[in-house]
Every structure is written in C-alpha cells, then in structure tokens.
Design a protein around this motif. Structure first.
Motif, PDB file in Angstrom:
ATOM      1  N   LEU A   1       1.111  -1.040   0.002  1.00  0.00           N
ATOM      2  CA  LEU A   1      -0.109  -0.284   0.058  1.00  0.00           C
ATOM      3  C   LEU A   1       0.984   1.371   0.171  1.00  0.00           C
ATOM      4  O   LEU A   1       1.962   1.349   0.747  1.00  0.00           O
TER       5      LEU A   1
ATOM      6  N   ARG B   1       0.237  -5.611 -15.743  1.00  0.00           N
ATOM      7  CA  ARG B   1      -0.746  -5.387 -14.734  1.00  0.00           C
ATOM      8  C   ARG B   1      -2.224  -6.048 -14.740  1.00  0.00           C
ATOM      9  O   ARG B   1      -3.189  -5.974 -15.791  1.00  0.00           O
TER      10      ARG B   1
ATOM     11  N   ALA C   1      -5.829  -4.352 -12.898  1.00  0.00           N
ATOM     12  CA  ALA C   1      -7.066  -4.039 -12.126  1.00  0.00           C
ATOM     13  C   ALA C   1      -8.583  -4.938 -12.210  1.00  0.00           C
ATOM     14  O   ALA C   1      -8.538  -5.943 -12.910  1.00  0.00           O
TER      15      ALA C   1
ATOM     16  N   PRO D   1      -3.370   6.569  -8.516  1.00  0.00           N
ATOM     17  CA  PRO D   1      -4.233   4.991  -8.178  1.00  0.00           C
ATOM     18  C   PRO D   1      -4.992   4.592  -8.782  1.00  0.00           C
ATOM     19  O   PRO D   1      -4.940   3.357  -8.422  1.00  0.00           O
ATOM     20  N   GLU D   2      -4.393   4.488 -10.321  1.00  0.00           N
ATOM     21  CA  GLU D   2      -4.965   4.001 -11.433  1.00  0.00           C
ATOM     22  C   GLU D   2      -3.818   2.787 -11.351  1.00  0.00           C
ATOM     23  O   GLU D   2      -4.225   2.201 -12.073  1.00  0.00           O
TER      24      GLU D   2
ATOM     25  N   THR E   1      -3.272   0.983  -9.190  1.00  0.00           N
ATOM     26  CA  THR E   1      -3.646  -0.277  -8.562  1.00  0.00           C
ATOM     27  C   THR E   1      -4.208  -1.269  -9.229  1.00  0.00           C
ATOM     28  O   THR E   1      -4.418  -1.217 -10.076  1.00  0.00           O
TER      29      THR E   1
ATOM     30  N   GLN F   1       0.508  -7.732  -4.984  1.00  0.00           N
ATOM     31  CA  GLN F   1      -0.792  -6.371  -4.657  1.00  0.00           C
ATOM     32  C   GLN F   1       0.239  -5.744  -4.373  1.00  0.00           C
ATOM     33  O   GLN F   1       0.749  -5.125  -3.618  1.00  0.00           O
ATOM     34  N   VAL F   2      -0.449  -3.881  -5.622  1.00  0.00           N
ATOM     35  CA  VAL F   2       0.176  -3.128  -5.253  1.00  0.00           C
ATOM     36  C   VAL F   2      -1.053  -1.532  -5.128  1.00  0.00           C
ATOM     37  O   VAL F   2      -2.237  -1.649  -5.802  1.00  0.00           O
ATOM     38  N   THR F   3      -1.450  -0.871  -4.364  1.00  0.00           N
ATOM     39  CA  THR F   3      -2.445  -0.412  -3.693  1.00  0.00           C
ATOM     40  C   THR F   3      -1.699   0.993  -4.235  1.00  0.00           C
ATOM     41  O   THR F   3      -1.199   1.199  -2.945  1.00  0.00           O
TER      42      THR F   3
ATOM     43  N   SER G   1      -3.495   4.776  -2.585  1.00  0.00           N
ATOM     44  CA  SER G   1      -4.824   4.888  -2.168  1.00  0.00           C
ATOM     45  C   SER G   1      -4.207   6.085  -0.664  1.00  0.00           C
ATOM     46  O   SER G   1      -3.089   5.408  -0.020  1.00  0.00           O
TER      47      SER G   1
END
Length: 124
Positions: free
Chosen positions: A10, A37, A39, A87-88, A90, A119-121, A123
């Motif tokens: 995160l 990637r 989403a 954010p995009e 993610t 996982q890459v978040t 936010s």
C-alpha cells in the motif's frame, strides 16, 4: 521454471515502490521479460517489457516517464521501479517471461512463464 514477485504493498498517491521478480529454471538473460498488471474487472495489460536480445525497453503510454524496468542477469532478477504512483496504478502486478527475442511482445498471450502476482494499492 519459477518466477516470484515481491515488493508490492500500500502506498499513497505520488509515492514509489520497487517490485522484484526472482527467476529460476530457465536461461534468464536471453528471455524477453515483462511486467503485466491487472485491475479488478479489467484485462491484463503490459506495463513494461525488456527485450532478451537487445535489452531495449518498451512501456505502456500510461506509465511512461514514471516506471522503469530493469534486470540483473547475475542475480536472475527483474525489477520495476514505480514512481509518481496514481490510484489508477492499483492492480495485481505479474512478471512474465517470453521466448520471443526478435521483437518485444506486449501481449500476455506471447509470454510462456508467469509469476503468481503481487498486489499494489495506491490510496490515501
């Protein structure tokens, strides 16, 4: 053949992450390598790739000037430095290896081996 990603997590918008992919079981230095990637609800896309023959690099327009792909043949490791994250960005990030070296494939169907993803978040 094994590809193992690490380094996801995160991060706040504008931040950075460095993904790593440790490879084994194939001749790492001559394979074309890519970071893909995916989403939720979207197709898997190639963010960046590095050609096995020339080491030339290709990037998706959405990540140009923010992401950098590199590799260390001595360590059989692929990297993705991600800066100015949005954010995009993610998604689950996968590393992949392709036997094609006469050009740099950007389609997932042209890659032979895959990691399990990290996982890459992005936010706040």
């Amino acid at each position: 053949v094994q590809l193992v990603e690490s380094g996801g997590g995160l991060v706040q918008p504008g931040g950075s992450l460095r993904l790593s992919c440790a490879a084994s079981g194939f001749t790492f230095r001559i394979y074309t390598l890519g970071w893909f990637r995916q989403a939720p609800g979207k197709e898997r896309e190639c963010a960046a790739a590095i050609n096995g023959g020339t080491s030339s690099k290709d990037y998706a327009d959405s990540v140009k000037r923010r992401f950098t792909i590199s590799k260390d043949n001595a360590k059989n490791t692929l990297y993705l430095q991600m800066n100015s994250l949005k954010p995009e960005d993610t998604a689950v990030y996968f590393c992949a290896a392709s036997q094609k070296y006469w050009y740099t494939p950007m389609s997932s169907s042209e890659y032979n081996y895959w990691g399990q993803g990290t996982q890459v978040t992005v936010s706040s």
